[in-house]
Design a protein around this motif. Structure first.
Motif, PDB file in Angstrom:
ATOM      1  N   UNK A 103       0.200  12.506  -9.071  1.00  0.00           N
ATOM      2  CA  UNK A 103      -0.367  13.831  -8.787  1.00  0.00           C
ATOM      3  C   UNK A 103       0.694  14.911  -9.016  1.00  0.00           C
ATOM      4  N   UNK A 104       1.911  14.648  -8.530  1.00  0.00           N
ATOM      5  CA  UNK A 104       2.989  15.630  -8.695  1.00  0.00           C
ATOM      6  C   UNK A 104       3.241  15.903 -10.171  1.00  0.00           C
TER       7      UNK A 104
ATOM      8  N   UNK B 250       0.577   7.111  -6.454  1.00  0.00           N
ATOM      9  CA  UNK B 250      -0.454   8.132  -6.627  1.00  0.00           C
ATOM     10  C   UNK B 250       0.141   9.514  -6.398  1.00  0.00           C
ATOM     11  N   UNK B 251       0.960   9.621  -5.344  1.00  0.00           N
ATOM     12  CA  UNK B 251       1.566  10.916  -5.056  1.00  0.00           C
ATOM     13  C   UNK B 251       2.408  11.374  -6.247  1.00  0.00           C
TER      14      UNK B 251
ATOM     15  N   UNK C 182       3.972  27.865  -6.531  1.00  0.00           N
ATOM     16  CA  UNK C 182       4.128  27.807  -5.085  1.00  0.00           C
ATOM     17  C   UNK C 182       5.575  27.404  -4.796  1.00  0.00           C
TER      18      UNK C 182
ATOM     19  N   UNK D  93       1.689   1.965  -3.464  1.00  0.00           N
ATOM     20  CA  UNK D  93       0.574   2.573  -4.208  1.00  0.00           C
ATOM     21  C   UNK D  93       0.405   4.036  -3.816  1.00  0.00           C
ATOM     22  N   UNK D  94       0.598   4.317  -2.529  1.00  0.00           N
ATOM     23  CA  UNK D  94       0.534   5.696  -2.081  1.00  0.00           C
ATOM     24  C   UNK D  94       1.567   6.548  -2.787  1.00  0.00           C
ATOM     25  N   UNK D  95       2.763   6.003  -2.875  1.00  0.00           N
ATOM     26  CA  UNK D  95       3.850   6.724  -3.539  1.00  0.00           C
ATOM     27  C   UNK D  95       3.520   6.932  -5.017  1.00  0.00           C
TER      28      UNK D  95
ATOM     29  N   UNK E 230       0.277  17.972 -11.627  1.00  0.00           N
ATOM     30  CA  UNK E 230       0.330  19.371 -11.205  1.00  0.00           C
ATOM     31  C   UNK E 230       1.461  20.093 -11.925  1.00  0.00           C
TER      32      UNK E 230
ATOM     33  N   UNK F 120       0.844  -1.204   0.000  1.00  0.00           N
ATOM     34  CA  UNK F 120       0.000   0.000   0.000  1.00  0.00           C
ATOM     35  C   UNK F 120       0.875   1.249   0.000  1.00  0.00           C
ATOM     36  N   UNK F 121       2.007   1.160   0.694  1.00  0.00           N
ATOM     37  CA  UNK F 121       2.922   2.306   0.725  1.00  0.00           C
ATOM     38  C   UNK F 121       3.399   2.614  -0.692  1.00  0.00           C
TER      39      UNK F 121
END
Lengths: 161, 267
Positions: free
Chosen positions: A107-108, A103-104, A132, A99-101, A111, A96-97
């Protein structure tokens, strides 16, 4: 701390606007290569920066902003490539870690892409556009008045005898 | 001040991205990742993998009609008892002296001649096949592949992935829970198909008594956890409905076995 005054849109020549816009669009050109090897994007961005930094502060600001904002995205992408390869080679689980990475990182990248397009469009119009963090960082670096700025005298002298 | 403002921005960025990473890690968005692979896609993949496995491994499809018909008949019997399955089952007998049965995505069940040889009756083979169908219906096969390979790689259908898929399918087992639920599924299915569910216990007992047989090494049912006593008990605890009536299989099992390729009649 003092900063140089910002040029207004009508003071920026088209040539400079285009070079500034190029800084953002550069990454599209290298995107294909950058997919398996994200570092290539990075190298291209660094080269672009050094080639263009002497073309005035407006161009320098945009190229530097593009370069800076690319660094974390590239690092994330490299991390992803390394992670996937390690998992496959060593037969680790995709946790899961991970998959989190993933997705992050996605997203990065998204953006980064959106901001780059907006940045390019604004640059073409001779406008500033501050991402930003990276925007302020680049502004501070490019527009801050350093000791010695403006004191450079361009003077031709005869050879020393 | 500029410096504080920059640092504040940096903190905002780190918090946003750290949050995304953390939230997905802690509360997985795809807890049922297998759901992302549709059954249609799974069947397509199964097709591709089946071809690849037959092409790239030592397995050779058995041509004996008597044998394939027998396996097909058992499969059909089970399928008819299976209600509302979305899978198109396909059965394949491959020539291999290893005692093995495995399932490719999309309901492609492969049994070896070694297994047919090992089974004392068509009912025993039905038990194994029902167990495999349990893995199919509960999507264990595809979820194991998703877990090991990740969805993107799995569904790419890339031929370089095939080798890995073959290895996973033919060698590694399911987890304890999955085996248990497949056993239960098999019992229910066997009952519905008019086959005495406790035949499975007979089969397990045979496996337990023969655990050191090296031909069994790769058998998925055995490989995960050879705690057969427990599983035998669980199967025996499954009591069929009192109206249950066994319908015998009309298969001449010894004749089917007689079709085993030369030199493969193992002892």
């Amino acid at each position: 701390m003092e900063y140089h005054p910002l040029p207004q849109p009508d003071e920026i020549p088209v040539r400079e606007r285009e070079d500034a816009m190029g800084a953002y669009f550069m990454m599209f050109a290298t995107a294909a290569l950058g997919l398996p090897l994200p570092i290539i994007n990075m190298i291209a961005a660094i080269i672009y920066y050094f080639v263009n930094k002497s073309k005035g502060r407006f161009v320098q600001f945009h190229t530097l902003q593009s370069l800076y904002s690319q660094i974390p995205v590239t690092l994330l992408n490299i991390g992803l490539v390394v992670w996937v390869i390690t998992n496959l080679v060593k037969e680790y689980d995709f946790t899961e870690v991970f998959w989190g990475y993933l997705v992050m990182t996605a997203v990065a990248n998204l953006i980064y892409l959106i901001f780059s397009v907006v940045g390019a469009v604004k640059a073409r119009k001779g406008l500033f556009y501050y991402f930003l963090f990276f925007g302020k960082l680049s502004y501070a670096q490019v527009y801050r008045v350093r000791v010695g700025d403006g004191e450079q005298q361009r003077e031709n002298k005869p050879p020393k005898m | 001040m500029m410096r504080t403002s920059i640092i504040r921005d940096l903190v905002i960025l780190l918090v946003i991205f750290g949050f995304i990473w953390g939230i997905i890690s802690l509360f997985p968005v795809f807890p049922e990742k297998v759901e992302l692979v549709s059954i249609e896609r799974e069947q397509e993949l199964g097709e591709t993998y089946l071809e690849a496995i037959l092409k790239n491994s030592d397995f050779e499809e058995v041509t004996s009609e008597e044998m394939t018909n027998a396996v097909e008949a058992i499969g059909l019997r089970l399928e008819n008892a299976l209600e509302g399955s979305e899978y198109d089952y396909r059965y394949l007998v491959v020539d291999d002296k290893m005692i093995n049965a495995f399932t490719l995505p999309g309901g492609n069940i492969i049994v070896t001649t070694g297994l047919i040889e090992f089974c004392g009756s068509p009912e025993e083979l039905a038990g194994v096949m029902a167990h495999e169908m349990g893995h199919v219906e509960m999507r264990h096969v595809v979820s194991r592949l998703v877990k090991e390979l990740g969805i993107a790689i799995l569904t790419s259908g890339d031929q370089f992935v095939m080798g890995e898929v073959t290895r996973i399918i033919t060698s590694t087992g399911f987890d304890r829970k999955q085996e248990q639920s497949a056993d239960l599924f098999a019992c229910e299915l066997l009952e519905d198909a008019g086959i005495e569910p406790r035949t499975l216990a007979t089969f397990f007992r045979k496996l337990r008594d023969d655990q050191d047989n090296e031909l069994l090494e790769k058998f998925e049912i055995v490989s995960t956890h050879p705690n057969f006593t427990h599983r035998i008990r669980e199967v025996l605890e499954y009591v069929p409905d009192e109206n249950f009536e066994e319908i015998p299989m009309e298969i001449e099992w010894e004749e089917v076995k007689g079709q085993l390729p030369e030199g493969r009649v193992s002892k």
